[in-house]
Design an enzyme around this catalytic site. Sequence first.
Site, PDB file in Angstrom:
ATOM      1  N   ASP A   1       1.435  -1.426  -0.073  1.00 20.91           N
ATOM      2  CA  ASP A   1      -0.112   0.368   0.049  1.00 20.91           C
ATOM      3  C   ASP A   1       0.803   1.597  -0.256  1.00 20.91           C
ATOM      4  O   ASP A   1       0.656   2.034  -0.048  1.00 20.91           O
ATOM      5  CB  ASP A   1      -0.839  -0.181   1.357  1.00 20.91           C
ATOM      6  CG  ASP A   1      -2.227  -0.026   0.975  1.00 20.91           C
ATOM      7  OD1 ASP A   1      -2.347  -0.627  -0.423  1.00 20.91           O
ATOM      8  OD2 ASP A   1      -3.098  -0.050   1.259  1.00 20.91           O
TER       9      ASP A   1
ATOM     10  N   LYS B   1      -6.131  -1.582   5.417  1.00 22.76           N
ATOM     11  CA  LYS B   1      -6.038  -3.079   5.360  1.00 22.76           C
ATOM     12  C   LYS B   1      -7.368  -3.738   4.794  1.00 22.76           C
ATOM     13  O   LYS B   1      -6.753  -5.036   3.776  1.00 22.76           O
ATOM     14  CB  LYS B   1      -5.899  -4.283   6.465  1.00 22.76           C
ATOM     15  CG  LYS B   1      -4.774  -5.066   6.262  1.00 22.76           C
ATOM     16  CD  LYS B   1      -4.509  -5.902   7.778  1.00 22.76           C
ATOM     17  CE  LYS B   1      -4.387  -7.163   8.193  1.00 22.76           C
ATOM     18  NZ  LYS B   1      -3.887  -7.760   8.903  1.00 22.76           N
TER      19      LYS B   1
ATOM     20  N   ASP C   1       0.063 -11.027   7.719  1.00 28.35           N
ATOM     21  CA  ASP C   1       1.042  -9.417   8.073  1.00 28.35           C
ATOM     22  C   ASP C   1       2.714  -9.225   7.583  1.00 28.35           C
ATOM     23  O   ASP C   1       3.575 -10.726   7.512  1.00 28.35           O
ATOM     24  CB  ASP C   1       1.073  -8.984   9.712  1.00 28.35           C
ATOM     25  CG  ASP C   1      -0.477  -8.324   9.640  1.00 28.35           C
ATOM     26  OD1 ASP C   1      -1.339  -8.245   9.159  1.00 28.35           O
ATOM     27  OD2 ASP C   1      -0.995  -8.313  11.106  1.00 28.35           O
TER      28      ASP C   1
ATOM     29  N   ASP D   1     -10.824  -7.458  10.670  1.00 25.53           N
ATOM     30  CA  ASP D   1     -11.074  -8.261  11.662  1.00 25.53           C
ATOM     31  C   ASP D   1     -11.598  -9.144  12.138  1.00 25.53           C
ATOM     32  O   ASP D   1     -12.572 -10.071  11.857  1.00 25.53           O
ATOM     33  CB  ASP D   1      -8.640  -9.261  11.868  1.00 25.53           C
ATOM     34  CG  ASP D   1      -8.683  -8.150  12.899  1.00 25.53           C
ATOM     35  OD1 ASP D   1      -9.812  -7.403  13.540  1.00 25.53           O
ATOM     36  OD2 ASP D   1      -7.858  -7.962  13.423  1.00 25.53           O
TER      37      ASP D   1
END
Length: 1392
Positions: free
Chosen positions: A780, A910, A934, A1100
């Site tokens: 990103d 994310k 991650d 999440d």
Amino acid sequence: MFVTTADPLLEPPLVTVNTVLSLLAVDYPPEKLACYVSDDGCSPVTFYSLVEASKFAQLWVPFCKKYNVQVRAPFRYFSAPKPPSPDDHNLSGFEQEWIKMKDEYEQLCGKIENAAHDLMVGPYSSSEYADFKNIERNNHPSIVKVIWENKKDQSSSLPHLVYISREKRPNYPHHYKAGALNVLTRVSGVMTNAPFMLNVDCDMFANNPKIILHGVCLLVGIKDEQDCAFVQCPQMFYNVLKDDPFGNQVAVPFAIFKAGMNGIQGPPYAGTGCFHRRKTIYGIPPNHHDVHINGTDSRIMEERFGKSTKFRESVVKILNGSGEKEHFPCDISGTIESACTVADCTYENSTCWGKEVGLMYGSASEDVLTGIRIHKMGWKSVMLTPNPPAFLGNAPPGGPISMIQMKRWGTGLLEVLFSKHFPIISVFTSQLHFRQALAYLSMLIWPLRSIPDFVYDILSAYCIITNSHFLPKVQEPVVYIPVSLFLIHNLNSLSQYLEYGETIRAWWNAQRMARILSVSSMLFATLSMIVKLFGYSETVFEITQKTQSDDDENDADKVARFTFDESPMFVPVTALLMLHLTALAIWLLGLQRPARGGDGGSGLGEIAGSMWVVLSFWPFVKGLFGKGKYVFSFSFLKNSRMAKAKAPTQLRLCERVSSKSIIRRTLDVTVFCLFLCLLSYRLNSLSSHGFTWLPLLAFLCESSFAFTWFLNLSTRWNPVEHKTYPENLLSRLNELPPVDMFVTTADSLLEPPLVTVNTVLSLLAVDYPPEKLACYVSDDGCSSVTFYSLVEASKFAQLWVPFCKKYNVQVRAPFQYFSAAKSPPPDDHNLSGFKQEWIKMKDEYEQLCGKIENAAHASSEYADFKNIDRNNHPSLVKVIWENKKDQSSSLPHLVYISREKRPNYLHHYKAGAMNVLTRVSGVMTNAPFMLNVDCDMFANNPKIILHGVCLLVGIKDEQDCAFVQCLQIFYNVLKDDPFGNQVTVPLAIFGGGMAGIQGPSYSGTGCFHRRKTIYGIPPNHDDHINGTDSRILEERFGKSTKFRESVVKILNGSGEKEEHFPCDISGTIESACRVADSTYENSTCWGTEVGLLYGSATEDALTGLRIHEMGWKSVMLIPNPPGFLGNAPPGGPIAMTQMKRWGTGLLEILFSKHFPIVSVFTSQLHFRQALAYLYMLTWALRSIPEFVYVILPSYCIITNSHLLPKVQEPVVYIPVSLFLIHNLNSLSQYLKYGQTIRAWWNAQRMARIIAVSSLLFATLSMIVKLFGYSETVFEITQKIQSDDDENDADKVAGRFTFDESPMFVPVTALLMLHLTALAIWLLGLQPPPARGGDSGSGLVEILCSVWVVLSFWPFVKGLFGHGKYGIPLTTIFKSAALVLLFVPLCLRISTD
């Protein structure tokens, strides 16, 4: 005769077959009978079973009639080991025929078992089974099959036997059993059109061979047909255990109540074992002779009965009475086309079916609703109780199945109560008799009685706890009223049971189960109805599981014990039981508060009432200390003859292991009971001294702690672990399934490329076929350095991966592997040349590190990255390494992705990156499973993919494994974990508890996903998307044709069946770039129903909650060694910021439409799973009571008042015991997991610090957001990478670092406040006690204040530290100012 079945798994075909055979063999002319079987499961196994049963019936029916067999269901008749004597002893050859018939029946069972085991019947190519090929049970046309036709030219004839599976389509309601019976009514009207109909459930066999004769006697023998609309037989069961421990055989209350109704307008329709007059089902009032329908008024006929001319003609015959005078049709095959027409799902559109004609729709208790409609028209009904009983059914076992059935009945009755058919109103608007209306009202309010029952059950416990009374004292004469009421009521009930031949034990079991069902199933039925009335959900029809067991079955499983599962219906009973046990413990220990004057305290009546409740709930007392299942298995594969059809022996891939501990459970319950005792003490204090603010605040805080502990206790009650056996994978699977691996990074400064590179290298080197893997890296930050690093890493990987696999290297992240000073020995010491290769590999890695570091300084340029703006650039998709067939030493695919970003478009952090990865991988490789980590979470276990796949493919039902979550563990934690980063113990315990319900939550990293769950598809989704509904696909998944095609493959299950993983992915780059555009998600369901959900900084947890709401379950995976190891943030500002972000994100979910408790009623989220999520989501909110409670001891010392009991008071043992047991319990868990006492203390200390800093600010941030003053900002956690041999002073000390963040102010202020309070106490500066005597602060308050100071010890060191280890002066000044304001305020409040 109608037989209804809906699911071949819950209602096994062998059960249905026995019911059908018992009906075919009744004593009645076979040419006057027809048996119609409705199969709502559209199962070829059921159809095949009926075909084979018709062949067996040609032997069975003559046998039964020849020897006058009384029980004509073969499974019951042949349950005896020896042949019974025939009624006619002069008949010879009986024993030989009996043996032959039993052999024939066992062969029939074998054929059905084999068909059920294979889940298919062959050959499908034959015309008989062609209609079932590729059938979907919820999306298929009408199927009508004449299995046996009673033709005149057949010498040995049986009744007609017809199989029906009505049409079902996704967008059409099918109205469950009521809809099935209406279809049977129409199909039978077209085919045979008998004036009378009998309907039974598939497990309700004919126990009396003359039952048809008994029924017809009433239907034709009662002079006025108005007095006999239908004949209802009582519902009785054959498999009830001795003394009926589950209260299933409600023969006594039903016989009494329905006999009473028989004296008014007759019993209600019970849904099975009922003979109907066909014209009543057609909605015609009695003695309807005014206007005979003769076919001329076709418009009215069509509006009422539908468009089928054939069916309307049959209706005219019935209404004109000519149906009883005609010959029964012998040739019915010619009517199949018309029968299929009336079985279509659209046939009832714009007709009166379900409203005025047929069984009524609108209630889960369609039988009661239909009976009311018939009685409202003026008809009467009759109860038939022949000897032997007419029909015998299968009683559900005690536990979840029985509770679900009762809840469904209760909900259905309430739907009738709150409809236009309310009985009392119907007295004035119809021909319903007043006393009949009262009888129906008594039935319909059955679930509503749960509310007063529940409240009344609470009262005695409340009175004991508060030392009050609600019943007269023993010495008062009026006490004889409740005592007499109790005794006479129960003795009257007992006498009725004895009169009907039941035992005292059976009576007690019935009373006990009535109490349990009232405060569980009926209570939830009432709550469900309330939710429905408010429009939040609709009633779901739940099929009751049917089993079939023989009388001689006497295994250990069939003991009369309750079974339990995670159903929320068990919570109220368990809570009431624990409440009464707590109340009795308070009474026994003498902890009751003094009564208010005289003898107003609780007495013998309240104690006896509480004991009665405990005795009534005794199965739950045993359940509290039981293990495993407490009653026989519910599965028909175990309890019926179908148990022989076992799956072939297979090697296990995984195993679910319960890890319950009686000691831990006892300690947890003890802590909760002590909390309740402490709250009781607070209530007593408040009532004794008035509602002053200090004890009120303490009560509110302690109530919050008790509620939190209850949530924790509920979650941890049934911990579960999963073991995996990766060595068995290749033995079970011909080919391993593909897996797409996702790595996300966002900032090359906060997340250095070298960190990402090590994670990628560890994934490329796992023990899994490389041609089945693809690694996608999302950047990103759109950093040329990150891209360059991955290009160089792919070159290094061509050496590194073979090296790891050759020498079986266990740690495959190079920075960890090469951190040792000397070369580690290989696992295989016989391999030569290892040391040289190790040195060479280390040199290669150091060169790689050098290139990456130089690139970071020199900023290597690539054409696509030239003049790039990280927040304003097009999509970049680069295939760094492609696993082509012609490469001898291959690596998995490696793809770099930087999604498009534009200033005016949201990118959702994310969650948005993960959704782009999902789409890009779908276009390129489309693996059915996905792993996401991650950038700092490297693969520590080389077999981790194998472990994950073991669970994803090894768990029998995919619904039980939506995703596999690995525990988040860190590699760079200091000795004894001074910053409390390694939360392995609490996560393992809490996650293990969730694994025993619906599974752990999604943690955002180290997780294997089933791709279809990310696409928002519920489990066992039968409606396969085949690409024809392109509009729906586009609205849901976006405009990319390539991606939509990949979705269809996954949803149809073909993704797992692909023979080859795509090896040429370069050709898909253009499509991949398109799905990575910033505008792709516009006007789609991405982020709302598809992909990871948007709207929370903890995407999440929100996504995991959405998956569990759909009915999926998840699994916790804790392999040895750990699957992944990550980078723990250092203690100080970075860790505090991360905790604040997590806390804020969880609160965003709490205050969203996904509030867990509401989701219990509006989705498939389990109640205890909702409590677990509630515990998680309220994590930050708990900072408020913690902050207040931390202040209270210092306030008490400063004002010389007291918060807790004095040392000399006996009640002081409650808080002392609570403190000791809670902390010793927590410590024992840490020691069990191999942690030290110092590690436990550090974890406790950091929990206190984080609660009153990060989480407090998270709560304040959420409040500000709710008022619309700000939005949540996603803050990236800084990643660092350090070697194990790094040993500088900072790492040894494990000291906190500080900055000028406002999050340090609350902790510093609290610390200074307590130091001030202790100084005031030590210097003797406390004011005199407000109430005189010994009411001032005591030892307990001093110890609490010292405990707080010890918990904040890093801040004590920070007060005297320097540089980054010292608290900034600005923070100290702010904190001191708050203390200086608070101390005078305390003194001012205490004097008012």
